[in-house]
Design a protein around this motif. Sequence first.
Motif, PDB file in Angstrom:
ATOM      1  N   GLY A   1      -4.434   3.208  -0.186  1.00  0.00           N
ATOM      2  CA  GLY A   1      -4.374   4.528  -0.823  1.00  0.00           C
ATOM      3  C   GLY A   1      -4.585   5.574   0.268  1.00  0.00           C
TER       4      GLY A   1
ATOM      5  N   HIS B   1      -4.662  -3.494  -1.671  1.00  0.00           N
ATOM      6  CA  HIS B   1      -4.972  -2.580  -2.766  1.00  0.00           C
ATOM      7  C   HIS B   1      -5.932  -3.233  -3.762  1.00  0.00           C
ATOM      8  CE1 HIS B   1      -4.622   0.918  -5.123  1.00  0.00           C
ATOM      9  NE2 HIS B   1      -3.560   0.618  -5.862  1.00  0.00           N
TER      10      HIS B   1
ATOM     11  N   TYR C   1      -3.476   8.757  -8.333  1.00  0.00           N
ATOM     12  CA  TYR C   1      -2.985   7.972  -7.208  1.00  0.00           C
ATOM     13  C   TYR C   1      -2.345   8.971  -6.258  1.00  0.00           C
ATOM     14  CZ  TYR C   1      -3.191   3.754 -10.181  1.00  0.00           C
ATOM     15  OH  TYR C   1      -3.573   2.723 -10.986  1.00  0.00           O
TER      16      TYR C   1
ATOM     17  N   THR D   1       0.824   7.217  -4.054  1.00  0.00           N
ATOM     18  CA  THR D   1       2.087   6.964  -4.767  1.00  0.00           C
ATOM     19  C   THR D   1       2.564   8.205  -5.507  1.00  0.00           C
ATOM     20  OG1 THR D   1       0.796   5.968  -6.552  1.00  0.00           O
ATOM     21  CG2 THR D   1       1.823   4.463  -4.991  1.00  0.00           C
ATOM     22  N   LYS D   2       1.974   9.323  -5.201  1.00  0.00           N
ATOM     23  CA  LYS D   2       2.460  10.634  -5.604  1.00  0.00           C
ATOM     24  C   LYS D   2       2.122  11.028  -7.036  1.00  0.00           C
ATOM     25  CE  LYS D   2       6.054  11.059  -2.145  1.00  0.00           C
ATOM     26  NZ  LYS D   2       5.502  12.220  -1.444  1.00  0.00           N
TER      27      LYS D   2
ATOM     28  N   GLN E   1       0.328   9.724  -9.989  1.00  0.00           N
ATOM     29  CA  GLN E   1       0.171   9.134 -11.325  1.00  0.00           C
ATOM     30  C   GLN E   1      -1.318   9.154 -11.710  1.00  0.00           C
ATOM     31  OE1 GLN E   1       1.445   7.578  -8.677  1.00  0.00           O
ATOM     32  NE2 GLN E   1       3.640   7.399  -9.075  1.00  0.00           N
TER      33      GLN E   1
END
Lengths: 612, 341
Positions: free
Chosen positions: B57, B77, B133, B136-137, B139
Amino acid sequence: MSTHEVAALEAGSQLAGEEIVNDFSMVVATVNGSGSQTSNMAIIRALFRMGLPISGKNLFPSNIQGLPTWFTIRVSADGFVARRDATEILVAMNKATLVEDLQSLVPNGVCFHPDDFEPGLLARPDITYYPMPVQQLVREAAPPKEMRDYIANMVYVGVVANILRIDLGEIRHALETHFQGKAKAVAMNMDVVESAAAWAETNLTKRDPYCVRRDQQTEGLILVDGNTAAALGAVYGGVGFAAWYPITPASSLAEALGDYLPSLRTDPETGKATYSIIQAEDELAAIGMAIGAGWVGARAMTSTSGPGISLMAEFSGLAFFAEVPVVIWDIQRMGPSTGLPTRTSQGDIMFVRFLGHGDTRQVMLLPGSPAECFEFGWRAFDLAERLQTPVFVMSDLDLGMNLWMSEPFVFPDKPMDRGKVLTADDLERLGSFARYRDIDGDGIPYRTLPGNEHPLSPYLARGTGHSEEAVYSERPDDWEANMERLLRKHTNSRTILPRPVIDLSAGAEIGLIGFGTTDPAIMEARQRLLGKGVDTSYLRLRAVPFVEDVGEFIEEHDRVYVIEMNSDGQMRQLLQLEYPELAARVRSLRRNNGLPLTARWITDNLLAAEEI
Amino acid sequence: MATTTLNLIGLDKAGYKGKSSTLCQGCGHNSISSQIIAACFDLSLDPSKIIKLSGIGCSSKSPAYFLGRSHGFNSLHGRMPSVATGAVIANHKLKALGVSGDGDTASIGIGQFIHMLRRNVPMVYIIENNGVYGLTKGQFSATADKGQVLKKIGRNPFMPVDVCLEAFVANCGFIARSFAGDPRQVRELIKAALTFDGTAILDIISPCVTFNNRDESTKSYVWGKGHEEPLHDVTLVPKREEIEVDYEPGEVTEVEMHDGSRLMLKKLDRDYDPTDRMAALALLHQAHVDQLLVTGLIYLNRDQETLLDVQGMVDTPLGALDEKALRPSPESLKEIMASMS
Ligand SMILES: Cc1ncc(C[n+]2csc(CCOP(=O)(O)OP(=O)(O)O)c2C)c(N)n1
Ligand code: SF4
Ligand SMILES: [Mg+2]
């Protein structure tokens, strides 16, 4: 072919009245959880101590109590230890499977049974029946309630011993081993064995040809299962850390570590442990812990089976890419999915070979005997630390959980190889350090261990793309150079992996390739084939990636059969991938029904493939 | 000539820095990295005796940006706790410092998180909690509030996981919450955590300026500034140092940490005793009801066995044992062989 016909073929010509010495298979049919294991072990050990080559295989259900279990004991004067399709002697303790069990006996076979089985059930007229007064003898022995089942099973030990001429002294010896000298348990069991034998002596007349006679073929050998051997190998290989999650058929490996480590690896001065074992919350955590410990410099391992291997995929790729030494034992069982948890297979070969996403390649060792489990048990650590990569040892349920005769284990013949680890002094001398630089041209970089106080020492291990300095990098040239180095390392690893065992037969057109527990069946099949005028060479693989010898072996034979226990011919496919120019010569003989291969199956199917 | 301050082991602060951050300008994670650097400098920790661990992350990238003189492992992760467990067992003399995200810990990694706590693995475990998140942009993560709205994603219909409550239930002996916008408190709590023997959890609200910094979000700077309610003023006095500030009697609770350091908790608005288990539970519950960012040392229990206590290992780290200690004698193997024949 009906079972009967098969049985007839197998039995050959058996003349009434002629003794058949040291050559039969016996099946003990019981109910799972009824405590027959002690009895079966007593018989096996006694036969072994009488100097007879034996093998014992437990076909057990995935169940704790109540489902049928068959324990097979083979005695072979010729020294063959593979499973056989035919059974001469049945100890029928399970009424539920009696009809089927009787069906599978050879003509003129033998059946021992409790005397309260209805005569109508014992329908085959060619069989020699021996009733056993199980209830009566148990009543007379009056054991504590919780011992009743065990004691009942001791009755068949006594009767069978009497009829087959198994030495009662050796049975006692075997029980002493089993109960680790607990005199009371030995006495209670032995009393029943002796009264059962005495009863048989007075009340039964031997009417069958099978018997045993002392021989000297097991002198110097040991009796052991592969998981215990593997655990001992790890102990003598200096395992520092083991993490595991329970799963059949791998659990007994970790449990054996727990049995042996306290006595062998406790520091005499402080009484403290030079190891640590953790039962993890799952296989993800088990391998994660092992990787953490391996990164810091301990010899770390985990042991599992198919479903656990699936969970370990992501971490396996990380250890491959971040170049962390770790040893993973895969005691293969039948898959896909939960499959048949208590049945053997060699079905994880292809999956483990490439375990991890992207271009991951894993090193696999392929032990074929308990002695090799021991050897690979320690060698795997040397290899993992030398190569800085996961090393998978591919055992299986048959090897791991069944008892095998074995040469005694050989103490490691060389000091530990801890691989390329730089100390603070080394760094001071060298003046520079890059974690992933190929200094020696063998693809293997140098590493430092956390705790090394030299300022050049630290690096950030990572599964992300990295430069030689272990710094995150997306540069195409960094990526390619690193992957090329990893391939170089992998390719070079062949030179230090266990080499195949090759038995070339001059002029043979047919080559057989096998690995793991198919070995005894293949050896026996080769004898049978020779008897039919078919000469074969044999190569037993002991590691992947393959050494050149393997390609040469294929080249030297017109037709090569890869014999394995999975449905897709996985090793065959790996060989064809490795040697595309020879692919057409490489054929497959495969069977995957959960049972160890038999020599007859191999013989029949090879002859059929050869159209002989 | 500018003078640089050196700590007790002769390092300046730069000795604790890492590479320059590639995270967004203003990301809360950067501010936490700075406080990790400051805390380790203040405590004069030997960087070669620290290992830093992370998952995956934006937050988990940050070990590259602090403690460049320490070994580290940027793992998988949600799986950092297992790697840390093995590492700490292999060398119990190293101090493990883990950095994770709310997705890494409370979503994919909640299982390993709980089991690490259950085993009381001695390490500092920081959750850089931004409710999304980042990497990962944008979420929702498992700590996002119910009803929270994110631009592209919409409304979150689920209750949040409170990592402090999870830690509490799992018997964690050091539970703190802080806010990246309160750097002094972050630093002092990290120092306190570093002197604790056992798993020390720091849930630090760390705004993601790119995906979750709208004023109404409970993980934003503005909301944090407006709703932070410190339980106490925290100061960690390292074991070799004098207490410099004069406190009024009754104003400060002094707690001795495992390494002999003293944690000074200066009273603010309320009386709060972090060693009172039921008070901690009530506090966490009430903070949620009142929608307040209550920060400080929420729960402390110094009397629990750690993983290392129960493993009973020799003093030499397992990873440093030599062949003599690791390989039993040939005679012992002969004996075993004899027992099998
Ligand atoms: C097994 C796996 N699934 C998904 C991902 C993709 N992934 C990378 S980071 C991330 C979420 C990170 O969120 P968080 O832990 O909160 O860290 P942040 O970026 O917010 O600091 C995800 C889902 C991954 N790396 N691995
Ligand atoms: S995306 Fe968010 S969490 Fe990631 S670096 Fe940017 S601000 Fe930080
Ligand atoms: Mg996040």
